[in-house]
Design a protein around this motif. Structure first.
Motif, mmCIF file in Angstrom:
data_model
loop_
_atom_site.group_PDB
_atom_site.id
_atom_site.type_symbol
_atom_site.label_atom_id
_atom_site.label_comp_id
_atom_site.label_asym_id
_atom_site.label_seq_id
_atom_site.Cartn_x
_atom_site.Cartn_y
_atom_site.Cartn_z
ATOM 1 N N LEU A 92 0.851 -1.184 0.000
ATOM 2 C CA LEU A 92 0.000 0.000 0.000
ATOM 3 C C LEU A 92 0.888 1.235 0.000
ATOM 4 C CD1 LEU A 92 -2.651 -1.053 2.677
ATOM 5 C CD2 LEU A 92 -2.715 -1.410 0.204
ATOM 6 N N VAL A 142 -6.859 -0.601 6.200
ATOM 7 C CA VAL A 142 -5.513 -1.182 6.214
ATOM 8 C C VAL A 142 -5.511 -2.469 7.043
ATOM 9 C CG1 VAL A 142 -3.132 -0.857 7.001
ATOM 10 C CG2 VAL A 142 -4.322 1.008 5.827
ATOM 11 N N ILE A 173 3.686 -1.319 3.821
ATOM 12 C CA ILE A 173 3.243 0.045 3.575
ATOM 13 C C ILE A 173 4.455 0.856 3.158
ATOM 14 C CG2 ILE A 173 2.328 2.132 4.670
ATOM 15 C CD1 ILE A 173 0.656 0.276 6.460
#
Length: 117
Positions: free
Chosen positions: A46, A62, A78
């Protein structure tokens, strides 16, 4: 909220643009889940480098993707958070369970390394 998908090896990379609030988080969840199924990706990255705002709905999105990846024996990372977004995720404890990397390439490399070990 705009989302762009990219696939690198067996990793789905999701790049977000704009605000990840209640409306954006729900749409993002649906789009990510569909893309994960379509691409049969084993790993998820992400990229928050273009996110200007995030609230608890974004955190929930998330954590939901993290749980989804765990159910399929996948892994995620991330990348690219602004200091503000990084602080929000850190205060929520996200970085205690999901690794953070500076770049997408670094994240993909490390996720592939984890899969091999």
């Amino acid at each position: 909220m705009e989302i762009i998908f990219d696939v690198m090896e067996n990793t789905l990379i999701v790049e977000f643009f704009g605000e990840l609030d209640h409306h954006g988080a729900e749409k993002a969840r649906e789009k990510i889940d569909t893309a994960m199924d379509n691409y049969m990706a084993k790993m998820l990255v992400l990229d928050f480098s273009k996110v200007t705002f995030m609230d608890s709905s974004g955190i929930g999105m998330v954590l939901g993707r993290y749980r989804h990846m765990g159910e399929s024996s996948g892994n995620m990372a991330i990348v690219g958070c602004s200091q503000n977004i990084r602080n929000i995720l850190n205060m929520a404890g996200v970085f205690s369970i999901i690794d953070y990397y500076a770049t997408k390439d670094e994240a993909v490399e490390q996720l592939n390394r984890k899969e091999v070990s």
